[in-house]
Motif scaffolding. Structure first.
Motif, PDB file in Angstrom:
ATOM      1  N   TYR A  47       0.563  -1.170  -0.095  1.00  0.00           N
ATOM      2  CA  TYR A  47      -0.030  -0.085  -0.036  1.00  0.00           C
ATOM      3  C   TYR A  47       0.864   1.407  -0.001  1.00  0.00           C
ATOM      4  N   GLY A  48       1.956   1.239   0.513  1.00  0.00           N
ATOM      5  CA  GLY A  48       2.912   2.412   0.530  1.00  0.00           C
ATOM      6  C   GLY A  48       2.853   3.063  -0.855  1.00  0.00           C
ATOM      7  N   PRO A  49       3.773   2.275  -1.569  1.00  0.00           N
ATOM      8  CA  PRO A  49       4.023   2.564  -2.923  1.00  0.00           C
ATOM      9  C   PRO A  49       2.733   3.193  -3.829  1.00  0.00           C
ATOM     10  N   ILE A  50       1.711   2.571  -3.754  1.00  0.00           N
ATOM     11  CA  ILE A  50       0.478   2.705  -4.266  1.00  0.00           C
ATOM     12  C   ILE A  50      -0.098   4.007  -3.564  1.00  0.00           C
ATOM     13  N   SER A  51      -0.002   4.193  -2.475  1.00  0.00           N
ATOM     14  CA  SER A  51      -0.412   5.629  -2.043  1.00  0.00           C
ATOM     15  C   SER A  51       0.343   6.860  -2.392  1.00  0.00           C
ATOM     16  N   ASP A  52       1.839   6.500  -2.601  1.00  0.00           N
ATOM     17  CA  ASP A  52       2.781   7.580  -3.165  1.00  0.00           C
ATOM     18  C   ASP A  52       2.664   7.809  -4.514  1.00  0.00           C
ATOM     19  N   ARG A  53       1.834   7.076  -5.221  1.00  0.00           N
ATOM     20  CA  ARG A  53       1.678   6.993  -6.655  1.00  0.00           C
ATOM     21  C   ARG A  53       0.226   7.633  -6.821  1.00  0.00           C
ATOM     22  N   GLY A  78      -2.117   8.738  -4.509  1.00  0.00           N
ATOM     23  CA  GLY A  78      -2.874   9.605  -3.525  1.00  0.00           C
ATOM     24  C   GLY A  78      -3.100   8.778  -2.202  1.00  0.00           C
ATOM     25  N   ARG A  79      -3.521   9.116  -1.237  1.00  0.00           N
ATOM     26  CA  ARG A  79      -3.685   8.499   0.195  1.00  0.00           C
ATOM     27  C   ARG A  79      -5.165   7.762  -0.197  1.00  0.00           C
ATOM     28  N   LYS A  80      -6.034   8.242  -0.709  1.00  0.00           N
ATOM     29  CA  LYS A  80      -7.397   7.984  -0.720  1.00  0.00           C
ATOM     30  C   LYS A  80      -7.763   6.458  -1.384  1.00  0.00           C
ATOM     31  N   PRO A  81      -7.423   6.376  -2.751  1.00  0.00           N
ATOM     32  CA  PRO A  81      -7.601   5.160  -3.530  1.00  0.00           C
ATOM     33  C   PRO A  81      -7.428   3.749  -2.548  1.00  0.00           C
ATOM     34  N   CYS A  93      -4.783  -3.019   6.928  1.00  0.00           N
ATOM     35  CA  CYS A  93      -3.391  -2.297   7.157  1.00  0.00           C
ATOM     36  C   CYS A  93      -3.339  -1.168   6.399  1.00  0.00           C
ATOM     37  N   THR A  94      -3.913  -0.961   5.219  1.00  0.00           N
ATOM     38  CA  THR A  94      -4.014   0.147   4.608  1.00  0.00           C
ATOM     39  C   THR A  94      -4.125   1.467   5.486  1.00  0.00           C
ATOM     40  N   GLY A  95      -5.124   1.231   6.362  1.00  0.00           N
ATOM     41  CA  GLY A  95      -5.361   2.532   7.601  1.00  0.00           C
ATOM     42  C   GLY A  95      -4.064   2.897   8.282  1.00  0.00           C
ATOM     43  N   HIS A 106     -14.532   8.630   2.306  1.00  0.00           N
ATOM     44  CA  HIS A 106     -15.213   9.069   1.031  1.00  0.00           C
ATOM     45  C   HIS A 106     -15.815  10.417   1.178  1.00  0.00           C
ATOM     46  N   ALA A 107     -16.446  10.906   2.347  1.00  0.00           N
ATOM     47  CA  ALA A 107     -17.376  11.924   2.208  1.00  0.00           C
ATOM     48  C   ALA A 107     -16.563  13.266   2.884  1.00  0.00           C
ATOM     49  N   ARG A 108     -15.327  12.846   3.801  1.00  0.00           N
ATOM     50  CA  ARG A 108     -15.048  13.800   4.717  1.00  0.00           C
ATOM     51  C   ARG A 108     -13.418  14.085   4.445  1.00  0.00           C
ATOM     52  N   MET A 109     -12.928  12.963   4.053  1.00  0.00           N
ATOM     53  CA  MET A 109     -11.396  13.033   4.042  1.00  0.00           C
ATOM     54  C   MET A 109     -10.674  13.827   2.678  1.00  0.00           C
ATOM     55  N   GLU A 110      -9.986  14.748   3.010  1.00  0.00           N
ATOM     56  CA  GLU A 110      -9.256  15.485   1.681  1.00  0.00           C
ATOM     57  C   GLU A 110      -7.994  14.818   1.521  1.00  0.00           C
ATOM     58  N   GLU A 111      -7.558  14.904   0.279  1.00  0.00           N
ATOM     59  CA  GLU A 111      -6.272  14.170  -0.292  1.00  0.00           C
ATOM     60  C   GLU A 111      -5.066  15.009   0.181  1.00  0.00           C
ATOM     61  N   SER A 112      -3.983  14.473   0.680  1.00  0.00           N
ATOM     62  CA  SER A 112      -3.109  15.224   1.293  1.00  0.00           C
ATOM     63  C   SER A 112      -1.746  15.214   0.514  1.00  0.00           C
ATOM     64  N   LEU A 113      -1.813  14.242  -0.322  1.00  0.00           N
ATOM     65  CA  LEU A 113      -0.505  14.092  -1.165  1.00  0.00           C
ATOM     66  C   LEU A 113      -0.258  15.201  -2.289  1.00  0.00           C
ATOM     67  N   ASP A 114       0.744  15.858  -2.253  1.00  0.00           N
ATOM     68  CA  ASP A 114       1.050  17.024  -3.215  1.00  0.00           C
ATOM     69  C   ASP A 114       0.993  16.124  -4.619  1.00  0.00           C
TER      70      ASP A 114
END
Length: 404
Positions: free
Chosen positions: A70-76, A78-81, A118-120, A187-195
């Motif tokens: 999940y780490g490399p996926i979130s770096d590519r 974003g954090r939400k997908p 574990c993604t969380g 889905h409803a309340r979290m904003e993406e944080s990855l630049d």
């Protein structure tokens, strides 16, 4: 919307941090809620307590393995997908656990549940690093532990109540419902944080090179493993304490949660003490002192078990001191490990989690496989973990880029 500010937050618990806390709380919720049901599980599935403890081991293996992906996926992306995928898998696997008819099938579903949950852990740490620098991160991790610390206090109590009224299968249906609720919040309340400018390629060679560089980074590795050792002691306690406290010392399963909750209360208290300590002192200095708590507590437990003095009050005191120390250790070690990894926060968070839960898996498995009808396996494993953490922190400090 992307937020990468390093300024301290005006609210103690902004919404984004509360969502991170709920994501992180999935792991203790998944572990602690079903601990009181170990004897009932063994009886219902016609296996011994050691095999039931291995269902915890398979969960920890899933937590360790899954984070690396999940780490490399979130770096590519974003954090939400990754959260959409992970939380859906977690919920479906929890339903599978509730319907399991054998210890083997329960182990499989627990493994899949961990792969989703574990993604969380990965994303919550990465989001904090996206938004905050080292000292602010340490305070945010401490605040997060105040929220997630309610899980090990309430989960065994709730689990014990559900066990006595609805049976152990209902516990996993609660896990399923929690996944649905948190998925909606993300889905409803979290904003993406990855630049977007910090996204990284998923090319296998690049991912492997990043992991290799992190493994050669003494600062990252030392602090990650120091926290991992102490967490290994905690997971040894999680795996071994149901037998030691319920079976060996006769604590009622419905009261086990209160003992577990007292230790979690100590952890929460120390996490809030840590918020004040790191305002005036270097993170590494606070960490170095805090690590002596699990080290000395582990040694006391081992000596007591070897000499026959492992009475219930001695065990409870040792467990409390060891686990309370995590309130100062985990936030500071995590912040120090990630301090210079902002360009690959997801990958670094993933490897840190994999290493830490790898230690937890080994410690929990050692207690389960060594099971000899006494408190000795648990006490010795916790002593090794506590002493090892002190040595590994020294290794990380020697490679630190600057005093933080």
């Amino acid at each position: 919307m992307t937020s990468t500010t390093s300024a301290p937050q005006t609210a103690r618990f902004p919404l984004w941090l509360l969502i991170c806390a709920s994501l992180t709380a999935l792991a203790p919720l998944s572990i602690d809620m079903y601990l009181p049901s170990f004897p009932a599980l063994a009886a219902d599935l016609h296996v011994d307590i050691g095999q039931v403890q291995l269902t915890l081991g398979t969960f920890l293996v899933g937590l360790a393995i899954g984070q690396a992906f999940y780490g490399p996926i979130s770096d590519r992306f974003g954090r939400k997908p990754p959260l959409y995928i992970g939380l859906t898998l977690y919920g479906l696997a929890a339903a599978g656990c509730a319907l399991a008819g054998s210890a083997e099938s329960l182990m499989l579903w627990r493994f899949l549940q961990a792969l989703g949950g574990c993604t969380g852990l990965v994303v919550s740490r990465a989001v904090i690093r996206d938004r905050l620098e080292a000292h602010e991160s340490a305070r945010a991790f401490s605040s997060l532990m105040l929220v997630m610390g309610l899980a090990p206090i309430l989960a065994p109590i709730i689990g014990g109540a559900i066990l006595t009224t609805l049976g152990w299968r209902a516990i996993f249906w609660v896990h399923c419902g929690a996944a649905v609720l948190i998925l909606w919040l993300v889905h409803a309340r979290m904003e993406e944080s990855l630049d977007p400018q910090r996204t990284r390629t998923l090319h296998p060679a690049t991912v492997l090179r990043s992991y290799w560089e992190l493994l050669r980074d003494r600062e990252f590795l030392g602090y990650s493993l120091a926290a991992g050792c102490v967490q290994g002691g905690m997971f040894a306690y999680i795996a071994g304490s149901p037998f030691v406290l319920i079976e060996l010392h006769g604590i009622d399963p419905s009261h086990y949660g209160f003992v577990f909750g007292a230790n979690a209360f100590g952890l929460i208290t120390m996490s809030q003490v840590n918020v004040r300590l790191v305002r005036a002192r270097p993170l590494d200095e606070v960490l170095g002192v805090a690590l002596f708590a699990p080290c000395l507590a582990g040694l006391m437990l081992a000596v007591a078990a070897l000499t026959g003095w492992a009475t219930l009050p001695v065990l409870l005191a040792g467990f409390f001191v060891f686990l309370a120390g995590l309130g100062c250790i985990t936030p500071n070690a995590s912040a120090l490990a990630l301090a210079h990894q902002s360009h690959r926060a997801g990958t670094a968070s993933a490897l840190m989690g994999t290493l830490q839960f790898g230690f937890g898996t080994l410690a929990g498995a050692a207690v389960s496989l060594w099971h000899d009808g006494t408190a000795l396996p648990l006490a010795v494993v916790m002593a090794i973990c506590g002493c090892g953490a002190v040595l590994l922190r020294s290794y990380g400090h020697a490679g630190a880029r600057e005093v933080i």
